[in-house]
Scaffold this active site. Structure first.
Site, PDB file in Angstrom:
ATOM      1  CG  HIS A 176     114.374  73.587  78.336  1.00 21.29           C
ATOM      2  ND1 HIS A 176     114.868  74.489  79.242  1.00 21.29           N
ATOM      3  CD2 HIS A 176     113.025  73.577  78.515  1.00 21.29           C
ATOM      4  CE1 HIS A 176     113.875  75.006  79.943  1.00 21.29           C
ATOM      5  NE2 HIS A 176     112.750  74.463  79.524  1.00 21.29           N
ATOM      6  CG  ASP A 248     111.611  71.353  84.947  1.00 23.18           C
ATOM      7  OD1 ASP A 248     110.553  71.652  84.348  1.00 23.18           O
ATOM      8  OD2 ASP A 248     112.620  72.078  84.912  1.00 23.18           O
TER       9      ASP A 248
END
Length: 351
Positions: A176, A248
């Site tokens: 992230h 993702d």
């Protein structure tokens, strides 16, 4: 050709979002905690999306359990995946893993949500981004628990998504926030991390797979999410995976090495992804919709659209009926108890 999954800003649907969701490239949306106030509100938001957007949309969420559970108040407190192994006997582990998969899927389907991105198939608990989202560091245990969790999901009527291929568990960095590098030998990755994916594919348990924004330096120079080696050579050819490949979130910092948002989208599609997630980047979404050109002449158009159709929920469940179901009632209490015990164990370790 529909390929993009986007997000919503808040708890009510905005007109701009109706227009974005209606774009031919948009296949669906993903919901987050910021979209949730309580069950009645989230049901109304989903109902508004279904009514105002005049096409079928794949509505998704991350409702894994533990710390990754977007909807909490009014829903079952689902255990972290590690909690099964840490708090239960061997027999109880597989039984409750199946019940957790069923409970999660049934509650989401009762909201008119099609898909929760689960389960996590990464091995081990050292990675900050994974931690107790992983079933186990042991391949056999992780596979056994994942099979039962997926069987529960399938029984409720929800497709499964294994993540994060070929394994995110042995990098400490959080994708992230940055692009993690895994420089272990190819044989170690194939002999260990890849095994849950390989075994579940061979048993026809996975409807979809989400690759990691991780660069495996001994195998390829690109993150798996943008790597033809991982997605075409290994996943499609070597493992013979026939399901959907999700990227993702392309808004994550870990995807930044693939360029701007349009470049990331093109690279992920060219590498073999069928559906792309792009979240928390409204301007990025608009850039992609304005600049990504896909037509029905694309070589994999028909296959990708067929895979998308297979991801929609396969049952209809009414919330008021669900909460009267004895299975739901028992699970509601037992699963919360498992998570409570797991949190107590963690708290004791930190004292």
């Amino acid at each position: 050709m529909s390929t993009l999954l986007i997000d919503l800003k808040g708890k009510e649907l905005e007109q701009e979002e109706v227009e974005l969701l209606s774009h031919p490239l948009v296949a669906g949306l993903i919901l987050f905690t910021r979209n949730f106030e309580d069950r009645e509100q989230i049901q109304e938001l989903i109902r508004s999306v279904r009514q105002r957007v005049k096409k079928p949309l794949l509505i998704t969420v991350d409702q894994e359990g533990g710390r990754v559970q977007r909807f909490r108040d009014g829903f079952t407190m689902l255990p972290s995946m590690q909690a099964f192994q840490e708090t239960l006997s061997a027999t109880e582990q597989v039984s409750f893993a199946k019940e957790a998969g069923w409970q999660m899927a049934a509650e989401m389907i009762a909201l008119d949500i099609d898909l929760s991105f689960a389960p996590v198939l990464d091995l081990g608990h050292e990675c900050r981004a994974i931690g107790d989202r992983s079933f186990s560091s042991d391949v056999k245990s992780a596979v056994n628990l994942a099979i039962n969790f997926i069987d529960g999901m399938h029984q409720a009527g929800m497709a499964s998504t294994g993540k994060h291929f070929p394994g995110h568990g042995h990098v400490l960095a959080d994708s992230h926030l940055e692009t993690p590098y895994d420089d272990r030998a190819k044989d170690e990755i194939f002999g260990y991390d890849l095994q849950p994916f390989q075994q579940l594919i061979s048993q026809n348990k996975l409807d979809a797979i989400m690759p990691a924004h991780v660069i495996y330096g001994q195998c390829d120079s690109q993150p798996a999410s943008g790597s033809e080696y991982w997605l075409k050579e290994i996943l499609r050819k070597k493992l013979n995976f026939q399901g959907t490949i999700f990227s993702d979130d392309l808004g994550m910092k870990g995807a930044g090495v693939m360029g701007n948002f349009v470049e990331r989208s093109k690279k992920a599609l060219n590498a073999g992804c069928d559906l792309l997630l792009l979240c928390n980047e409204r301007e990025g979404v608009i850039q992609v919709l304005d600049n990504l050109k896909l037509t029905e002449n694309e070589p994999h158009f028909m296959a990708r659209q067929a895979r998308l159709k297979n991801l929609f929920k396969r049952s209809v469940i009414e919330w008021n009926d669900l909460v009267l179901d004895q299975r739901w009632k028992l699970n509601h209490r037992n699963l919360a108890d498992i998570q409570s015990r797991w949190l107590d164990i963690q708290a004791a370790k930190n004292d």
